[in-house]
Design a protein around this motif. Structure first.
Motif, PDB file in Angstrom:
ATOM      1  N   ASP A 168     -10.076  20.303 -18.281  1.00 16.25           N
ATOM      2  CA  ASP A 168     -11.348  20.312 -17.569  1.00 16.25           C
ATOM      3  C   ASP A 168     -12.058  18.974 -17.774  1.00 16.25           C
ATOM      4  O   ASP A 168     -12.169  18.484 -18.903  1.00 16.25           O
ATOM      5  CB  ASP A 168     -12.246  21.438 -18.084  1.00 16.25           C
ATOM      6  N   SER A 170     -15.394  16.221 -16.261  1.00 15.59           N
ATOM      7  CA  SER A 170     -16.623  16.049 -15.483  1.00 15.59           C
ATOM      8  C   SER A 170     -16.559  14.827 -14.586  1.00 15.59           C
ATOM      9  O   SER A 170     -17.464  14.613 -13.770  1.00 15.59           O
ATOM     10  CB  SER A 170     -17.825  15.925 -16.426  1.00 15.59           C
ATOM     11  N   ASN A 196     -19.251  24.475 -16.953  1.00 16.25           N
ATOM     12  CA  ASN A 196     -18.431  24.883 -15.825  1.00 16.25           C
ATOM     13  C   ASN A 196     -19.293  25.732 -14.895  1.00 16.25           C
ATOM     14  O   ASN A 196     -19.512  26.921 -15.149  1.00 16.25           O
ATOM     15  CB  ASN A 196     -17.217  25.674 -16.296  1.00 16.25           C
ATOM     16  N   SER A 198     -18.580  26.400 -11.770  1.00 14.74           N
ATOM     17  CA  SER A 198     -17.755  27.090 -10.766  1.00 14.74           C
ATOM     18  C   SER A 198     -16.499  27.652 -11.426  1.00 14.74           C
ATOM     19  O   SER A 198     -15.376  27.256 -11.092  1.00 14.74           O
ATOM     20  CB  SER A 198     -17.383  26.136  -9.626  1.00 14.74           C
ATOM     21  N   PRO A 199     -16.653  28.588 -12.368  1.00 12.31           N
ATOM     22  CA  PRO A 199     -15.466  29.141 -13.035  1.00 12.31           C
ATOM     23  C   PRO A 199     -14.632  29.985 -12.084  1.00 12.31           C
ATOM     24  O   PRO A 199     -15.155  30.657 -11.195  1.00 12.31           O
ATOM     25  CB  PRO A 199     -16.062  29.989 -14.156  1.00 12.31           C
ATOM     26  N   LYS A 415     -27.050  25.410 -13.960  1.00  7.03           N
ATOM     27  CA  LYS A 415     -27.129  24.419 -15.037  1.00  7.03           C
ATOM     28  C   LYS A 415     -28.526  23.835 -15.085  1.00  7.03           C
ATOM     29  O   LYS A 415     -29.269  23.867 -14.104  1.00  7.03           O
ATOM     30  CB  LYS A 415     -26.104  23.297 -14.813  1.00  7.03           C
ATOM     31  N   PRO A 421     -21.838  19.010 -14.705  1.00  6.52           N
ATOM     32  CA  PRO A 421     -20.847  20.006 -14.280  1.00  6.52           C
ATOM     33  C   PRO A 421     -19.416  19.525 -14.482  1.00  6.52           C
ATOM     34  O   PRO A 421     -19.111  18.341 -14.324  1.00  6.52           O
ATOM     35  CB  PRO A 421     -21.155  20.194 -12.796  1.00  6.52           C
ATOM     36  N   LEU A 422     -18.540  20.451 -14.831  1.00  7.11           N
ATOM     37  CA  LEU A 422     -17.109  20.183 -14.818  1.00  7.11           C
ATOM     38  C   LEU A 422     -16.632  20.276 -13.373  1.00  7.11           C
ATOM     39  O   LEU A 422     -16.807  21.300 -12.722  1.00  7.11           O
ATOM     40  CB  LEU A 422     -16.367  21.199 -15.683  1.00  7.11           C
ATOM     41  N   GLN A 425     -10.753  21.481 -13.006  1.00 10.37           N
ATOM     42  CA  GLN A 425     -10.325  22.381 -14.069  1.00 10.37           C
ATOM     43  C   GLN A 425      -8.809  22.423 -14.153  1.00 10.37           C
ATOM     44  O   GLN A 425      -8.097  22.046 -13.207  1.00 10.37           O
ATOM     45  CB  GLN A 425     -10.888  23.778 -13.809  1.00 10.37           C
TER      46      GLN A 425
END
Length: 486
Positions: A168, A170, A196, A198-199, A415, A421-422, A425
């Protein structure tokens, strides 16, 4: 003496009753100089060259073996010639190179019963001559050093890049000289750890049925048979046996998401191929924790005697169903590799349909989209499961159907201003098309984190240095380009 191997257009050889007796083309496409004259200064400033379109003219003979068949031969030749878009044109004196061309202008033929004589002109709005495709495989031991990429063509070219993400991150960037593609924001000590936002709730490339269970029911039909994994890349009906039934029937399986979601994005990749004798549908559904239908989307051919693909989408809630999306695909599309994208954000549902120009490559184009506003908040139930179905109807021959990939991404995470954000992934596939200026993640356009100052990358003739960062965030990286010459 060099051998002439014929002419190919869109990888189809010219009909053998057409004989090429001459080829007219220029050494270079038209070249004009950009200059600006300044009062009081001798001469002018040179601002480089403009490259015009290239034309290629074939002098031909159409030879009929008997009388009264020339009109039919000319119709066949015309069908071979005409295309809406430029296609690969290969001239047999150099079969390892091709032009991007389409026929333009007049196509008059002087006919004398058994022989027709004339000239055909192809226009290349892209004036370059394309040669061999070259690929640099980036070793998995890559540690951030400068990669030497040699452009063996005689003109600059724009590479395609692909990376399988292994951790993962950024931020991700590719740099070559003064040109770069920059995604996301690097993590710094001044912010909290990346989050994250948007998991994945499901990330399944359908290479195994583990985690999937057979369902006893399917919307608008009956369950017959089950799925098998085909060629290590998709689900299809086991043994292609759809059983029997008077309505829709076929296999169906269900898999739970990792958690429930109110806001989400779904991407479902599929393949369908049908003809006038066949019927079939490929369907994805979203269910709540009780297994109650909350969304259903499908591409189907329900017509016998013709091949007509349709896309349909429903949402469910408050004891209601809403068929808010419906689209008849163009008649020319009888088979397609495509994907359905659904985004639920608050009270808005947005669904889109995309088709690839190739049955295996993820080169997608937009076909249809529809947005629905849930003003009365009737369709707000959380989703918890996904269901796939492949089916045919009645006694009709089944269309060929594949379910290929299914992703469900949560959009419930928020967030704060100190979090980054990541953006990529583990398992994501990042593609950068420097010619089109396109960035794709898992085959889907991915621009939201693209630095607007990115210039995209071109490879000059000869050696070029490329650096990728972070170096330890990918595997199976590759840089591919086509040789270009004027």
């Amino acid at each position: 003496m060099a051998k002439f191997y014929g002419v190919h257009l869109d990888e189809v050889q010219m009909p053998d009753f057409v004989k090429v007796v001459g080829i007219q083309h220029s050494i270079l496409p038209p070249v004009s100089q950009n200059t600006v004259e300044i009062s009081g200064r001798a001469g002018a400033y040179d601002f480089g060259n403009e490259i015009g379109t290239r034309e290629i003219t074939l002098d031909i003979l159409v030879v009929a073996e008997e009388e009264n068949v020339m009109p039919q031969l000319l119709e066949q030749f015309g069908a071979w010639l005409y295309h809406d878009e430029a296609k690969k044109l290969v001239l047999g004196d150099n079969p390892n190179r091709y032009y991007m061309a389409k026929v333009t202008g007049d196509s008059n033929i002087k006919e004398s019963f058994l022989v027709g004589e004339g000239s055909i002109t192809f226009t290349c709005s892209d004036p370059y001559i394309y040669g061999m495709e070259k690929t640099l495989l980036i070793p998995d031991t890559y540690a951030g050093e400068v990669l030497d990429v040699e452009n063996t063509g005689l003109a600059e070219t724009f590479p395609q890049m692909q990376f399988e993400v292994t951790k993962d991150v950024s931020a991700f960037s590719v740099v070559s000289g003064d040109e770069y593609v920059d995604l996301g924001t690097p993590y710094t000590v001044d912010v909290e750890s990346p989050v994250n936002i948007s998991p994945y709730l499901m990330k399944d490339q359908l290479t195994t049925t583990n985690g999937w269970t057979n369902s006893g029911s399917v919307e608008g039909g009956t369950v017959q048979g089950t799925f098998e994994v085909w060629n290590s890349h998709c689900f299809r009906q086991a043994s292609q046996d759809f059983g029997t039934g008077s309505n829709w029937h076929g296999g169906t399986m269900i898999k739970p998401l990792t958690t429930t979601a109110s806001n989400y994005e779904m991407l479902f990749y599929f393949y369908i191929s049908s003809n006038v004798e066949q019927v079939g549908r490929v369907q994805v559904c979203l269910l709540d924790s009780n297994g109650i239908m909350r969304g259903r989307f499908q591409v189907k051919d329900a017509s016998i005697g013709s091949s007509k693909l349709q896309f349909e989408g429903w949402i469910y809630g408050s004891g209601k169903s809403n068929n808010f999306a419906r689209f008849d695909l163009p008649a020319s599309i009888t088979s397609m590799f495509g994907y359905i994208r659904l985004v639920k954000s608050g009270r808005y549902y947005t669904v889109e349909l995309y088709q690839s120009t190739d049955s295996t490559e993820r080169n997608f184009r937009y076909l249809y989209g529809k947005r629905f506003f849930d003003g009365k908040q009737e369709y707000q139930d959380k989703i918890a499961k996904a269901q796939l179905h492949l089916g045919t109807s009645g006694t009709a021959k089944p269309a060929y159907l594949e379910a290929r990939d299914l992703y469900v991404i949560s959009k419930d995470v928020t967030k704060n201003d100190t979090q980054i954000p990541l953006i990529l992934q583990v398992g994501d596939v990042l593609e950068i098309d420097n010619e089109k200026g396109a960035v794709l993640k898992n085959g889907v356009p991915f621009y939201q984190y693209l630095n607007p100052t990115s210039t995209f990358i071109r490879l000059e003739r000869g050696n070029n240095g490329v650096i990728i960062s972070p170096a330890d965030a990918f595997k199976n990286g590759q840089i591919t380009y086509k040789e270009r010459n004027l």
